[in-house]
Design an enzyme around this catalytic site. Structure first.
Site, PDB file in Angstrom:
ATOM      1  CG  HIS A   1      37.465  38.779  39.536  1.00 11.62           C
ATOM      2  ND1 HIS A   1      37.412  37.862  40.567  1.00 11.62           N
ATOM      3  CD2 HIS A   1      36.715  39.839  39.933  1.00 11.62           C
ATOM      4  CE1 HIS A   1      36.662  38.361  41.555  1.00 11.62           C
ATOM      5  NE2 HIS A   1      36.219  39.551  41.184  1.00 11.62           N
TER       6      HIS A   1
ATOM      7  CG  ASP B   1      42.733  37.189  37.885  1.00 19.24           C
ATOM      8  OD1 ASP B   1      41.568  37.623  37.947  1.00 19.24           O
ATOM      9  OD2 ASP B   1      43.169  36.289  38.634  1.00 19.24           O
ATOM     10  CG  HIS B   2      40.120  34.609  35.546  1.00 20.14           C
ATOM     11  ND1 HIS B   2      40.426  33.278  35.625  1.00 20.14           N
ATOM     12  CD2 HIS B   2      40.505  35.157  36.728  1.00 20.14           C
ATOM     13  CE1 HIS B   2      40.950  33.020  36.822  1.00 20.14           C
ATOM     14  NE2 HIS B   2      41.000  34.138  37.511  1.00 20.14           N
TER      15      HIS B   2
ATOM     16  CG  HIS C   1      35.644  34.621  37.703  1.00 23.88           C
ATOM     17  ND1 HIS C   1      36.701  33.822  37.338  1.00 23.88           N
ATOM     18  CD2 HIS C   1      36.119  35.452  38.666  1.00 23.88           C
ATOM     19  CE1 HIS C   1      37.762  34.149  38.044  1.00 23.88           C
ATOM     20  NE2 HIS C   1      37.441  35.139  38.850  1.00 23.88           N
TER      21      HIS C   1
ATOM     22  CG  HIS D   1      35.462  33.892  43.009  1.00 22.50           C
ATOM     23  ND1 HIS D   1      36.548  33.804  43.850  1.00 22.50           N
ATOM     24  CD2 HIS D   1      35.838  34.732  41.998  1.00 22.50           C
ATOM     25  CE1 HIS D   1      37.522  34.567  43.366  1.00 22.50           C
ATOM     26  NE2 HIS D   1      37.119  35.148  42.251  1.00 22.50           N
TER      27      HIS D   1
HETATM   28 ZN   LIG Z   1      41.729  34.806  39.394  1.00 20.62          ZN
HETATM   29 ZN   LIG Z   2      38.445  35.855  40.640  1.00 23.12          ZN
END
Ligand SMILES: [Zn+2]
Ligand SMILES: [Zn+2]
Length: 306
Positions: free
Chosen positions: A63, A65-66, A61, A138
């Site tokens: 976000h 942090d990815h 996804h 999510h």
């Molecule tokens: Zn994450």
């Molecule tokens: Zn996330």
């Protein structure tokens, strides 16, 4: 045969000993990266699997942090000499996000081919490597992944001899060609054994457990799965933020009958993930607490295990 390397095990923000969650796969000399949080390329450099052969990046996804590690990684792959196209797969919105990140990584010596995936899509990720995705639960659209490598059925020499196929023609049958001998036609299926089990793994992060995801990763050899929260006490927070507790992740692995479970994406409320190992193994014995550098090879079963 698939090699897997966990590059990071963190969630939300990178910590000195907890880089953000990313998983690298190697097969037949090709590399595929699953998620690319900030600093992923530093971890890739540390473990020496190379950059140039990074053929694809699969995103769960969008976000930060990815995905925040993408633009720097794009430059490093360029510096490694890549000129072949790179494929990027992710949920709806991937093209806009990657194009946005490309504003600071505009010139690259390779083409970027982007694919936005929907719930239930399946496709050939690399030759002989099948990928399937399901939408999780999510705060934004998030994909769970299943990657499978099929195994060709065994060639049966006795059967080929019985049908009168000379040995010089065997390789054509093994390649899938039909062989004609006078007025007799021999098809590959005539000289091949039954289907054989291949290998498969799942990559599921930033989601609640859902029946669809359980079905997606059913029976995989290894499931790499988030455990953002460690404790049952955090169950309400996990629900609110669209994540799992350790108990839920272990239950997920157990119910999906996975061969092994690597936990990752540990949130800031967990001081030391390693301390969770006994509790995790009590819930599901095949659990490993994911640490940066954790690696394994998923090999085809030996004939005795087939
Ligand atoms: Zn994450
Ligand atoms: Zn996330």
């Amino acid at each position: 045969m698939i090699d897997l390397l966990l590059l990071g095990n963190g969630a939300m923000v990178p910590l000195p000993n907890r880089p953000l969650s990313a998983l690298l796969m190697r097969i037949n000399g090709s590399l595929v990266l699953f998620d690319c949080g900030e600093g992923t390329q530093v971890q890739m450099r540390k473990f020496h699997w190379g950059f140039r052969n990074l053929d694809a990046i699969c995103l769960s996804h969008l976000h930060a942090d990815h995905v925040a590690g993408l633009p720097g990684l794009f430059h490093t792959v360029a510096n490694a000499g890549r000129t072949e196209p790179m494929h990027i797969y992710g949920p709806t919105g991937t093209i806009a996000v990657v194009q946005g990140l490309r504003v600071i990584a505009d010139w690259l010596p390779y083409d970027m081919v982007m694919h936005e995936l929907d719930d239930g899509d399946t496709f050939e990720l690399l030759p002989g490597v099948r990928a399937g995705v399901r939408l999780g639960l999510h705060r934004i659209p998030c994909l769970g992944w299943r990657i499978a490598v099929d195994r060709a059925p065994a060639f049966l020499p006795a059967q080929a001899r019985e049908l009168g196929v000379p040995q010089t023609e065997w390789s054509r049958l093994q390649r899938g060609e039909v062989v004609t001998l006078g007025d007799v036609t021999v098809a590959p299926a005539d000289v091949m054994g039954p289907p054989r089990r291949g290998v498969a793994f799942g990559f599921v992060t930033d989601t609640r457990v859902t029946p669809e995801l359980r079905e997606l990763v059913d029976g995989v050899d290894l499931l790499v799965c988030e455990s953002t929260y460690g404790l049952v006490d955090d169950a309400e927070k996990a629900k609110e933020w669209g994540h799992m507790t350790l108990n839920q992740a272990c239950g997920f692995g157990s119910e999906a009958n996975v061969g092994g479970l690597w936990l990752t994406h540990f949130g800031g409320t967990i001081d030391d993930p390693a301390l969770l190992a006994p509790a995790a193994r009590a819930l599901f014995p095949a659990t490993t607490i994911g640490q940066p550098g954790l690696t394994t090879t998923l090999a085809f079963p030996t004939p005795a295990e087939d």
